[in-house]
Design a protein around this motif. Structure first.
Motif, short mmCIF file in Angstrom:
data_model
loop_
_atom_site.label_atom_id
_atom_site.label_comp_id
_atom_site.label_asym_id
_atom_site.label_seq_id
_atom_site.Cartn_x
_atom_site.Cartn_y
_atom_site.Cartn_z
N HIS A 52 -0.81 -13.05 -5.50
CA HIS A 52 -0.40 -11.69 -5.86
C HIS A 52 -1.66 -10.88 -6.16
O HIS A 52 -2.71 -11.42 -6.48
N CYS A 64 1.20 -6.51 -4.12
CA CYS A 64 1.53 -7.53 -3.12
C CYS A 64 1.86 -8.84 -3.80
O CYS A 64 1.21 -9.25 -4.76
N ARG A 65 2.87 -9.52 -3.27
CA ARG A 65 3.22 -10.88 -3.66
C ARG A 65 3.93 -11.51 -2.46
O ARG A 65 4.02 -10.87 -1.40
N THR A 68 5.73 -9.63 0.65
CA THR A 68 5.28 -8.25 0.87
C THR A 68 4.83 -8.08 2.31
O THR A 68 4.15 -8.94 2.87
N LEU A 84 -4.94 -13.43 -2.15
CA LEU A 84 -3.71 -13.38 -1.37
C LEU A 84 -3.79 -14.36 -0.20
O LEU A 84 -4.82 -14.50 0.45
N GLN A 111 8.67 -4.63 0.33
CA GLN A 111 8.90 -5.94 -0.28
C GLN A 111 10.18 -6.53 0.29
O GLN A 111 11.27 -6.03 0.04
#
Length: 304
Positions: A52, A64-65, A68, A84, A111
Motif C-alpha cells: 500500500h 493504492c492497495r 487498485t 507496491l 479501487q
C-alpha cells in the motif's frame, strides 16, 4: 491470484518493443533509491497486487492497495512507491488497431471490489499466462490483442461516481457544451506549445471566444484561457519533474523565449518557482507544487 510479472526480453534497449508487454513496477524505474517520476512513452495499466502507498499520476496523489487500478497514457508522469507490488500491462497504440476500444474510457484510478475485482483479476491472469507462453509466436498476437481489448472494455464499464459527470454547479452539462469543450481540448493538446491565445483556438474551431469560454465554464468552472494555461503548466511540471532539461530550455519548448517570463508564468500557475518545483521532485508525495485550481484539462471528465 495474479501471476507474478516478469521482465520481457523486449524491454532490452537493443530489441524492438512488442505490441503488448507485461512488466513489474521495478522494470519501469530500475535502480536504487526512492523512485523518481517517469515520463511515459506508452499506455500503461497497473493492477496493484500487494502493499500500500501513495502513487502520483500527473501530480495527483492516489491511494493504492491490493485491487487498485491505475490507467496512464503516453506523456503523463507516473511515480509509484517502491513498496507496491503490481502487474503492469504496457502496449503500443497499434496494438488496438481495428478494435473498437478506447483506453481513455478506462478510469485513471479505481479501487476494484467484489465481482468486478474477481473478473478483472481473472482476465489479467489469463493475459499474463498467455503472454508468457505465446509472446514469441506471431500467430498468438491476435489472441493477446483481443484479450487486452476485452479487458479495457470491461474496465470502461466500471461504475463511476455520478459527480464525475457533472459541472461545478452540480448540474449535467449540455451535450453541445461537452462537444465544444472536448473539441477545444483536442486543439489545445495539439497547439499549446505554440500559442496560448484563446482567439487562435476559436479561429481553428470556427467559433467565438465567448462560445469557448461558455463551454469551459459549464464543464469545468474555468475560463478557456485558464484551461489553456493549465495545460501549459501541466507540461512544464511534467518536464521539470521527469527530465533533467534546463529550466530555460523547458520554457522555450513551451513558447517562452525569456526565462523570466516562464518563471513568472509557472509561479503564478503552480505556486512555486520552476527551480523549487524541480528540487522537490525526489520528496515523497506532498502538497508542494500542486496547481492552485482543482483539476487539469488533461482529464476533463474529472475521473481520478
Amino acid at each position: 491470484m495474479v501471476p507474478s510479472g516478469q521482465l520481457s526480453p523486449a524491454t532490452r534497449p537493443d530489441l524492438p518493443r512488442p505490441e503488448i508487454d507485461i512488466l513489474e513496477l521495478g522494470d519501469l524505474t530500475p535502480g536504487t533509491g526512492p523512485p523518481r517520476p517517469i515520463l511515459l512513452d506508452a499506455d500503461l495499466l497497473v493492477l496493484v497486487t500487494g502493499g500500500h502507498g501513495i502513487a502520483e499520476l500527473d501530480f495527483r496523489a492516489l491511494p493504492c492497495r491490493a485491487g487498485t487500478l491505475l490507467r496512464a497514457a503516453p506523456g503523463q508522469v507516473l511515480r509509484c512507491p517502491a513498496r507496491l507490488d503490481a502487474i503492469v500491462l504496457r502496449w503500443r497504440a497499434d496494438a488496438l488497431r481495428g478494435l473498437d476500444v478506447d483506453p481513455a474510457a478506462v478510469p485513471q484510478h479505481h479501487q476494484l471490489v467484489g465481482e468486478d475485482e474477481d473478473a478483472v483479476i481473472n482476465e489479467v491472469s489469463q493475459l499474463v499466462v498467455d503472454h508468457r507462453r505465446h509472446r514469441d509466436d506471431p500467430a498468438a498476437h491476435a489472441l493477446l490483442r483481443h484479450q487486452l481489448a476485452v479487458l479495457l472494455i470491461r474496465l470502461a464499464l466500471l461504475p463511476g461516481p455520478p459527480e464525475a459527470r457533472r459541472t461545478p454547479d452540480g448540474t449535467d452539462p449540455q451535450p453541445t457544451e461537452l462537444v465544444t469543450f472536448h473539441r477545444f481540448c483536442r486543439e489545445v493538446e495539439a497547439g499549446y506549445p505554440y500559442t496560448r491565445r484563446v482567439e487562435d483556438y476559436a479561429a481553428r474551431l470556427g467559433c467565438s471566444v465567448r462560445t469557448l469560454t461558455r463551454a469551459c465554464l459549464a464543464v469545468t468552472g474555468r475560463s478557456a484561457k485558464q484551461v489553456v494555461d493549465e495545460r501549459v503548466a501541466l507540461q512544464a511540471r511534467r518536464l521539470l519533474a521527469a527530465t533533467d532539461e534546463p529550466v530555460a530550455r523547458v520554457g522555450r519548448q513551451l513558447g517562452f523565449p525569456e526565462p523570466t517570463n516562464f518563471g513568472r508564468f509557472f509561479t503564478r500557475e503552480v505556486g512555486v518557482s520552476p527551480g523549487a518545483f524541480r528540487a522537490a521532485r525526489d520528496r515523497p508525495p506532498s502538497r508542494i507544487g500542486r496547481p492552485r485550481r482543482p483539476a487539469d484539462p488533461a482529464t476533463p471528465d474529472g475521473q481520478a
